[in-house]
Design an enzyme around this catalytic site. Structure first.
Site, short mmCIF file in Angstrom:
data_model
loop_
_atom_site.label_atom_id
_atom_site.label_comp_id
_atom_site.label_asym_id
_atom_site.label_seq_id
_atom_site.Cartn_x
_atom_site.Cartn_y
_atom_site.Cartn_z
N ASN A 1 43.13 19.38 44.92
CA ASN A 1 43.72 19.01 43.63
C ASN A 1 44.07 17.53 43.65
OD1 ASN A 1 44.56 21.92 44.30
ND2 ASN A 1 44.89 21.81 42.11
N HIS B 1 45.34 20.78 34.82
CA HIS B 1 45.23 21.04 36.26
C HIS B 1 43.89 20.45 36.70
CE1 HIS B 1 45.62 24.22 39.65
NE2 HIS B 1 44.34 23.91 39.72
N HIS C 1 41.27 19.11 39.55
CA HIS C 1 40.80 18.90 40.93
C HIS C 1 40.09 17.54 40.91
CE1 HIS C 1 41.62 22.92 42.78
NE2 HIS C 1 41.86 23.17 41.51
N CYS D 1 39.25 26.02 45.59
CA CYS D 1 39.22 27.45 45.24
C CYS D 1 38.09 28.08 46.03
CB CYS D 1 39.01 27.64 43.74
SG CYS D 1 38.83 29.38 43.29
N ARG E 1 50.15 27.01 47.20
CA ARG E 1 49.23 28.08 46.79
C ARG E 1 47.80 27.56 46.72
NH1 ARG E 1 45.28 28.92 43.34
NH2 ARG E 1 46.44 27.69 41.83
N ASP E 2 47.53 26.62 45.81
CA ASP E 2 46.14 26.16 45.61
C ASP E 2 45.67 25.40 46.85
OD1 ASP E 2 43.77 25.85 44.25
OD2 ASP E 2 44.61 24.75 42.56
P1 HMG Z 1 38.95 44.32 42.88
O1 HMG Z 1 38.06 44.48 44.06
O2 HMG Z 1 38.33 44.39 41.52
O3 HMG Z 1 40.19 45.31 42.90
O4 HMG Z 1 39.73 42.98 43.09
P2 HMG Z 1 40.27 46.84 43.14
O5 HMG Z 1 41.33 47.31 42.20
O6 HMG Z 1 38.91 47.47 43.09
O7 HMG Z 1 40.82 46.90 44.64
C1 HMG Z 1 40.06 46.53 45.78
C2 HMG Z 1 41.00 46.43 46.97
O8 HMG Z 1 41.93 45.36 46.74
C3 HMG Z 1 41.87 47.67 47.19
O9 HMG Z 1 42.17 47.74 48.60
C4 HMG Z 1 43.14 47.32 46.46
O10 HMG Z 1 44.27 48.03 46.94
C5 HMG Z 1 43.27 45.86 46.80
P3 HMG Z 1 41.27 48.59 49.63
O11 HMG Z 1 41.24 49.97 49.03
O12 HMG Z 1 39.92 47.93 49.67
O13 HMG Z 1 42.03 48.47 50.92
N1 HMG Z 1 44.04 45.11 45.80
C6 HMG Z 1 45.13 44.40 46.09
N2 HMG Z 1 45.79 44.18 47.24
C7 HMG Z 1 46.88 43.40 47.19
N3 HMG Z 1 47.31 42.81 46.05
C8 HMG Z 1 46.67 42.99 44.89
C9 HMG Z 1 45.54 43.83 44.89
N4 HMG Z 1 44.67 44.21 43.91
C10 HMG Z 1 43.79 45.00 44.49
N5 HMG Z 1 47.08 42.38 43.80
C11 HMG Z 1 41.29 41.25 42.67
C12 HMG Z 1 40.44 42.36 42.08
C13 HMG Z 1 41.69 40.33 41.54
C14 HMG Z 1 42.51 41.85 43.30
C15 HMG Z 1 40.47 40.47 43.73
O14 HMG Z 1 39.25 40.07 43.16
C16 HMG Z 1 41.20 39.28 44.27
O15 HMG Z 1 42.23 39.38 44.92
N6 HMG Z 1 40.66 38.06 44.05
C17 HMG Z 1 41.26 36.82 44.55
C18 HMG Z 1 41.15 35.79 43.49
C19 HMG Z 1 41.88 34.54 43.90
O16 HMG Z 1 42.92 34.58 44.52
N7 HMG Z 1 41.30 33.38 43.53
C20 HMG Z 1 41.91 32.11 43.81
C21 HMG Z 1 43.08 31.86 42.92
S1 HMG Z 1 42.58 31.32 41.28
C22 HMG Z 1 42.40 29.60 41.45
O17 HMG Z 1 42.46 29.07 42.53
C23 HMG Z 1 42.19 28.81 40.20
C24 HMG Z 1 43.43 27.98 39.78
O18 HMG Z 1 43.86 27.12 40.81
C25 HMG Z 1 43.07 27.17 38.55
C26 HMG Z 1 41.77 26.39 38.74
O19 HMG Z 1 41.74 25.44 39.51
O20 HMG Z 1 40.78 26.83 38.14
C27 HMG Z 1 44.59 28.92 39.41
MG MG Z 2 43.06 25.11 41.17
#
Ligand code: HMG
Ligand code: MG
Length: 292
Positions: A249, A207, A209, A240, A16-17
């Site tokens: 990571n 966690h 990086h 990210c 995933r990450d």
């Molecule tokens: P948004 O724009 O606020 O959501 O996104 P919305 O409700 O306004 O919807 C916008 C569009 O997204 C719509 O589609 C929804 O249907 C679709 P459209 O009408 O444009 O075709 N949608 C979805 N589609 C599929 N699955 C869903 C979903 N939700 C909405 N679940 C949202 C909010 C959170 C969805 C968006 O901002 C997003 O997907 N962000 C991605 C964030 C991400 O993946 N970040 C990386 C992971 S976190 C990380 O890496 C950190 C970690 O490793 C720890 C660390 O190191 O810090 C965990």
């Molecule tokens: Mg991470």
């Protein structure tokens, strides 16, 4: 050290990450083979994919196919990231049994990552946790940018710990405190853990990086203070896409070697993890875009 104190859980986040940050497309079959090889190596938890907006993270747009394609080994937890109710519906349809919610220590990072404030993420989480519980899911929570934020700079340990406390209060089974941009040091790790004294340490993960190359030193500091769950990514893949400068990571192989030398037990075969990494890297090299 008694047997209990020697046991460390390594949470593999590479599929995933790691893969969310790869520019080269990775075929779904190769992801499935990678995940199966990591589980076969003895990793007890494999963060498998992410049910976010596929326009935001196209690398993991095949989350449903990956989750459904993996032959699941009994006793292994296959985690999937879920940001909201839509993500949970997709995850449950794919028979996910363990989800990870993710929020941050700063509003500005949460806004960049998921389009809302920290409070806004908790508003989203309340119905997600209720439904996940009904479905029998295990729930992890993440606190991103707990040691420093690419937009807000320094983060007070108390601020990060307060968000972790909210995740536990919400009902998370485990909370992972994340150094998203790799700025943590042994000193700041010690300060964070001192501030985290009221949290259940047996359910707390870290966690790291590895930007500053300090991740293993930070793990050593945390081990000395009782933390026994660490996230890592096979081959050090990762980052990210919403945190500029976030590197890979901490590499799982490096973490396993360090734990082994220090007398900790993980139950993981490091050589098998390295084999999984090598096969994935060969696949990345084969699908990398060639220059003009
Ligand atoms: P948004 O724009 O606020 O959501 O996104 P919305 O409700 O306004 O919807 C916008 C569009 O997204 C719509 O589609 C929804 O249907 C679709 P459209 O009408 O444009 O075709 N949608 C979805 N589609 C599929 N699955 C869903 C979903 N939700 C909405 N679940 C949202 C909010 C959170 C969805 C968006 O901002 C997003 O997907 N962000 C991605 C964030 C991400 O993946 N970040 C990386 C992971 S976190 C990380 O890496 C950190 C970690 O490793 C720890 C660390 O190191 O810090 C965990
Ligand atoms: Mg991470």
């Amino acid at each position: 050290m008694d047997k209990h104190a020697r046991r460390v859980t390594v949470v593999e986040v590479g599929p995933r990450d790691g893969l969310q940050n790869e520019s080269a497309p990775v075929p779904t079959d190769a992801k499935i083979a990678f995940i199966e090889a990591l589980a076969a190596a003895g990793l007890p938890v494999v963060e498998t994919t992410s049910f976010v907006n596929p326009k935001a993270v196209p690398q993991l747009a095949d989350a449903t196919q990956v989750m459904q394609g993996v032959r699941r080994r009994p006793g292994v937890r296959y985690l999937a990231l879920v940001p909201n109710e839509k993500g949970l519906r997709r995850a449950l349809d794919a028979e996910v049994g363990a989800i990870a919610l993710f929020t941050a220590a700063t509003d500005v990072f949460a806004q960049a990552n998921v389009g809302t404030t920290v409070d806004g993420t908790f508003d989203r989480f309340i119905p997600v946790v209720a439904r996940a519980r009904e479905a029998g899911c295990w729930v992890r929570g993440y606190v991103s940018v707990a040691f420093g934020c690419p937009y807000a700079g320094d983060v007070a340990p108390e601020a990060a710990v307060a968000v972790a406390e909210r995740l536990f209060a919400l009902g998370c089974d485990e909370v992972s405190i994340a150094d998203t941009i790799g700025v943590a040091t042994p000193d700041s790790t010690a300060r964070l853990l001192a501030a985290a004294g009221a949290l259940p340490i047996e359910r707390l993960a870290l966690h790291f990086h590895d930007t500053g190359g300090r991740a293993l030193d930070n793990v050593a500091t945390a081990l000395a203070r009782g933390v026994r769950i660490f996230d890592a990514s096979a081959g050090g893949l990762g980052g990210c896409p919403f945190a500029p400068g976030a590197p890979g990571n901490l590499a799982t192989e490096a973490l396993l070697d360090m734990l082994d030398h220090a007398g900790y037990e993980t139950g993981v075969d490091t050589t098998a993890v390295a084999g999984a990494t090598a096969r994935l890297r060969a696949c990345l090299a084969a699908s990398a875009p060639t220059g003009p």
